[in-house]
Write a protein that holds these residues in place. Structure first.
Motif, PDB file in Angstrom:
ATOM      1  N   ILE A  55       0.838  -1.207   0.000  1.00 47.56           N
ATOM      2  CA  ILE A  55       0.000   0.000   0.000  1.00 47.56           C
ATOM      3  C   ILE A  55       0.870   1.252   0.000  1.00 47.56           C
ATOM      4  CG2 ILE A  55      -1.652   1.326   1.378  1.00 47.56           C
ATOM      5  CD1 ILE A  55      -2.874  -1.346   2.260  1.00 47.56           C
ATOM      6  N   VAL A  56       1.932   1.245   0.809  1.00 47.52           N
ATOM      7  CA  VAL A  56       2.841   2.392   0.844  1.00 47.52           C
ATOM      8  C   VAL A  56       3.480   2.611  -0.521  1.00 47.52           C
ATOM      9  CG1 VAL A  56       5.016   3.226   1.816  1.00 47.52           C
ATOM     10  CG2 VAL A  56       3.288   2.263   3.312  1.00 47.52           C
ATOM     11  N   ALA A  57       3.894   1.538  -1.173  1.00 44.48           N
ATOM     12  CA  ALA A  57       4.510   1.667  -2.497  1.00 44.48           C
ATOM     13  C   ALA A  57       3.513   2.200  -3.515  1.00 44.48           C
ATOM     14  CB  ALA A  57       5.063   0.308  -2.946  1.00 44.48           C
ATOM     15  N   ALA A  58       2.265   1.718  -3.465  1.00 40.28           N
ATOM     16  CA  ALA A  58       1.255   2.197  -4.408  1.00 40.28           C
ATOM     17  C   ALA A  58       0.948   3.676  -4.180  1.00 40.28           C
ATOM     18  CB  ALA A  58      -0.021   1.363  -4.271  1.00 40.28           C
ATOM     19  N   LEU A  59       0.802   4.086  -2.939  1.00 34.72           N
ATOM     20  CA  LEU A  59       0.545   5.501  -2.651  1.00 34.72           C
ATOM     21  C   LEU A  59       1.737   6.365  -3.053  1.00 34.72           C
ATOM     22  CD1 LEU A  59      -1.196   5.217   0.842  1.00 34.72           C
ATOM     23  CD2 LEU A  59      -2.265   5.685  -1.376  1.00 34.72           C
ATOM     24  N   THR A  60       2.936   5.844  -2.840  1.00 31.57           N
ATOM     25  CA  THR A  60       4.130   6.592  -3.251  1.00 31.57           C
ATOM     26  C   THR A  60       4.173   6.776  -4.759  1.00 31.57           C
ATOM     27  OG1 THR A  60       5.357   5.694  -1.360  1.00 31.57           O
ATOM     28  CG2 THR A  60       6.652   6.614  -3.163  1.00 31.57           C
ATOM     29  N   PHE A  61       3.856   5.722  -5.490  1.00 29.69           N
ATOM     30  CA  PHE A  61       3.832   5.815  -6.952  1.00 29.69           C
ATOM     31  C   PHE A  61       2.788   6.827  -7.426  1.00 29.69           C
ATOM     32  CE2 PHE A  61       1.955   4.322 -10.984  1.00 29.69           C
ATOM     33  CZ  PHE A  61       3.049   4.488 -11.812  1.00 29.69           C
TER      34      PHE A  61
END
Length: 236
Positions: free
Chosen positions: A162-168
């Motif tokens: 989730i953190v990676a998706a929000l960062t992207f």
């Protein structure tokens, strides 16, 4: 009698066992080598971080730099995880450590390089940063955890995803504004400006050459013996 008996019951100060002393000496002797191992970790990840960001500019050159970074990182891994531990791991464990360390080196390189050069190459780094988060997380737990899949596909893995998706999503939203503002030093702009300057300079030299700089050939022989009005004979 009571005094002597009480003195007899006082325990003598414990002395460190010989095995503990040997372990301490071995740990002290290995400390400089561990330092070299950690230097190798950071140097290898630094080489990879620069290579993965700048790779499109010169693929051959930056592929060699990335290969050197992976080699340095793996040497540090062999030193810290295989050579220095008191017990030598099994071959299966060695192969697992080397493979996951390669993944970890690229994950850390993508993360650190993308964060460092996001202002210069926002579109590319918006992909490298979240990919580096996921790859480094998976590689680390495959390397260190005895049961890594429970963590990777558990709540912790879901949180990292989730953190990676929000960062992207956030970086992709910011990237166009960073590209329009120019951000920091843009490598592509520098190359384009240098190429344009060289082309305009070449055009200036080729198209606006000064005609006076070209040598002129005389149309007549201007020697005194052939000047108009001059006779070869002698007049007295």
């Amino acid at each position: 009698m009571s005094t002597s008996s009480s003195l007899a019951t006082i325990p003598a100060p414990s002395q460190p066992a010989p095995s503990h002393r040997r372990a301490r000496r071995r740990e002290g002797a290995s400390l400089p080598w561990r330092y070299l191992g950690y230097v190798g970790y950071y140097v290898g990840a630094g080489l990879i971080s620069g290579a993965v960001v700048h790779h499109p500019m010169d693929p051959t050159r930056y592929s060699m730099i990335a290969g050197a970074g992976v080699l340095v990182f793996l040497l540090a891994t062999v030193l810290n995880d295989i050579v220095l531990p008191p017990e030598r791991p099994a071959w299966s464990r060695m192969l697992r450590v080397l493979g996951t360390s390669t993944m970890l080196s690229f994950g850390l390189g993508m993360l650190s390089g993308g964060m460092q050069h996001f202002a210069d190459l926002p579109d590319r780094c918006a992909v490298l940063i979240p990919l580096g988060i996921v790859l480094s997380f998976v590689a680390y737990f495959l390397k260190e955890d005895k049961r890594p899949w429970r963590r990777i596909f558990g709540l912790l893995g879901l949180a990292v995803l989730i953190v990676a998706a929000l960062t992207f999503a956030g970086l992709r939203h910011i990237a166009p504004a960073m590209a329009e503002s120019g951000g920091g030093h843009s490598h592509s702009d520098v190359v384009t400006e240098n190429g344009s300057a060289e082309e305009s300079d070449a055009d200036h030299r080729g198209g606006t050459a000064d005609p006076t700089s070209e040598p002129t050939t005389p149309t007549k022989d201007t020697r005194p013996s052939e000047e108009p009005g001059h006779d070869d004979g002698h007049h007295h």
